[in-house]
Design an enzyme around this catalytic site. Structure first.
Site, mmCIF file in Angstrom:
data_model
loop_
_atom_site.group_PDB
_atom_site.id
_atom_site.type_symbol
_atom_site.label_atom_id
_atom_site.label_comp_id
_atom_site.label_asym_id
_atom_site.label_seq_id
_atom_site.Cartn_x
_atom_site.Cartn_y
_atom_site.Cartn_z
ATOM 1 N N HIS A 1 40.616 52.681 31.135
ATOM 2 C CA HIS A 1 39.691 51.582 30.862
ATOM 3 C C HIS A 1 38.426 51.641 31.715
ATOM 4 O O HIS A 1 37.407 51.068 31.312
ATOM 5 C CB HIS A 1 40.387 50.235 31.075
ATOM 6 C CG HIS A 1 41.250 49.822 29.917
ATOM 7 N ND1 HIS A 1 42.587 50.130 29.838
ATOM 8 C CD2 HIS A 1 40.951 49.140 28.782
ATOM 9 C CE1 HIS A 1 43.077 49.648 28.708
ATOM 10 N NE2 HIS A 1 42.122 49.048 28.054
ATOM 11 N N GLY A 2 38.458 52.271 32.858
ATOM 12 C CA GLY A 2 37.225 52.306 33.641
ATOM 13 C C GLY A 2 37.424 52.865 35.030
ATOM 14 O O GLY A 2 38.549 53.102 35.479
#
Length: 499
Positions: free
Chosen positions: A341-342
């Protein structure tokens, strides 16, 4: 070109008109591919050549992995003896595995280079991560995570025995299909390829369902998610001034915003695909009605959960090698989900929290299964409600790390969830001037959304009831009109564009 825009409506109707006026399958695929290139280019034209090159590379890798005949120098050996054939086959399987690993590393490297390379360079050069004049700031290609995960899934499926496609047009159309490219759901090539072979004009039920999904998806995203997002941005953008009640409301509102935003876009994607005679998999199944964290992950972002299960959890051993190994595998899978996700620490913490929650669930489940009394206890209505409440508290509070991936911001929110009074001017600026509603009215609004979701859940999941196609067609224009009237001007960006 946003999904919720007049431009997208014109684009979709134009492509549909051209698409269904031709009868040849190959021409329809060309129309979808060209339309997808135009659609993506309206967002990030600079990355379009890169995606096309990666599509070609994965297509060629799939062909190499899927080759069923051995290199020419071994061909005569097969005829000599079965032993020689087995040796040759073993050598070729090793080569296939090497090609697979090359493809997996290439795709993962491509994904991580966009997500993590700028951050690593800043750390090496000791540049502030939040510097306003960031010379290493890199805009991720939209849908890059979905794109690379699909490529990896295709290569692994071919290695496991699925046939590799020899038609680049079909593969490129699958990879770049505009309905799913930037928002998911994550799809497998072979599921969509079968549909490409049998494209038929949808019947009235399919047409109504497609339009209904687009309409209801626009309501979820344009009206509910975007209006909730205004409050969430105001509250989480003024952390020092917000009180405990405000932060709880913002946490709950963000959980609803994230679900309605992502689910709304997925509905529009699935509805658009249906109009082309294609069925995309569902991505959500009322996740906020789950009574365990394991059940939540079977209902939330279903296609990502399936990917993690089939291409990571099972290869790690799944639950076949003892309880402790299973718990370790669950932690690894959710850590990967956080990294996916990041690059901020908040996503890592979010993944670890969900991993720990899954481990606790697995351990307690193993204990409860040994006792009939405990098993019966968790089956009574009061215990089910308690399990649901406990699950949702965990899910919603963990969203804090997801919404505020900077650790200092998330920690501040956690610290201020109890006993913190809001700044005197906060209520005036947020509730009066910006939203024009009181704190109590906002609470009732959130409760109202929850009740509506509960009613829909009861009708759809418990009573198995749905609107007939004439009713859906009546409501579709009403949905579009409601979005035109009630959606905030300009709208908010799709949350998962960042992932």
């Amino acid at each position: 070109m946003k999904f919720i825009s007049i431009l997208y409506g014109i684009f979709l109707l134009s492509i549909l008109g051209i698409y269904w006026t031709v009868a040849e399958q190959k021409l329809r695929l060309w129309i979808l591919l060209i339309a997808s290139i135009i659609f993506y280019s309206s967002w990030h034209i600079q990355y379009m050549p890169l995606l096309l090159v990666l599509t070609l590379i994965n297509f060629r890798l799939g062909l190499e992995i899927g080759r069923n005949t051995l290199p020419g120098k071994h061909t005569q050996d097969w005829k000599i003896s079965n032993e020689h054939w087995q040796i040759a086959q073993s050598d070729w399987n090793i080569n296939r595995l090497k090609i697979l690993w090359f493809g997996v590393i290439l795709n993962i490297g491509f994904l991580l280079s966009f997500k993590y390379l700028p951050l690593i360079i800043k750390w090496i050069l000791n540049i502030s991560v939040n510097s306003p004049d960031d010379p290493f700031k890199l805009v991720n290609p939209l849908g890059i995570s979905f794109f690379t995960f699909e490529c990896i899934a295709y290569l692994i499926d071919v290695y496991r025995g699925a046939p590799a496609t020899e038609k680049f047009l079909k593969f490129a159309t699958y990879k770049l299909f505009f309905a799913k490219l930037i928002s998911g759901p994550i799809t497998r090539y072979h599921n969509l390829a079968v549909q490409f072979n049998t494209l038929k004009f949808p019947n009235v039920d399919r047409l109504a369902e497609g339009l209904w999904l687009i309409g209801i998806g626009a309501v979820k995203k344009g009206i509910l998610a975007d209006n909730l997002g205004i409050f969430v941005d105001l509250c989480f953008g003024n952390l020092q001034r917000a009180g405990s009640t405000d932060l709880w409301l913002a946490t709950f509102a963000y959980g609803l915003q994230l679900y309605l935003d992502f689910n709304g876009y997925a509905d529009i994607a699935r509805g658009s695909a249906l109009l082309f005679g294609l069925v995309l998999p569902e991505n959500f199944d009322f996740p906020y009605f789950s009574t365990s964290i394991a059940d939540f992950w079977r209902r939330w972002h279903i296609t990502l959960g399936d990917w993690l299960r089939n291409y990571l959890y099972f290869p790690l051993g799944g639950s076949r090698q003892g309880l402790m190994r299973t718990c370790g595998n669950l932690l690894i899978v959710m850590l990967v989900a956080g990294i996916w996700h990041g690059s901020a620490w908040g996503f890592i913490i979010w993944g670890i929290l969900h991993g720990v929650a899954l481990v606790v669930h697995r351990l307690t489940d193993a204990i409860f299964n040994r006792s009939k009394i405990l098993t019966l206890f968790w089956q009574n209505p009061v215990s089910i409600i308690f399990a649901w409440l406990l699950t949702q508290i965990m899910v919603f509070t963990s969203w804090i790390w997801f919404r505020l991936p900077k650790v200092q911001d998330s920690v501040l929110v956690i610290q201020h969830l109890w006993g913190h009074t809001a700044d005197a001017q906060f209520a005036e600026k947020v509730y009066v001037e910006a939203l024009n509603i009181s704190q109590y009215q906002l609470s009732y609004l959130l409760l109202g959304i929850t009740i509506i979701m509960s009613i829909i859940y009861a009708f759809k999941r418990l009573m198995k009831l749905e609107f007939s196609w004439p009713i859906k067609l009546v409501f579709v224009p009403l949905c579009f009109y409601a979005v035109w009237i009630l959606a905030p001007e300009g709208g908010l960006p799709y949350i998962y564009f960042d992932f």
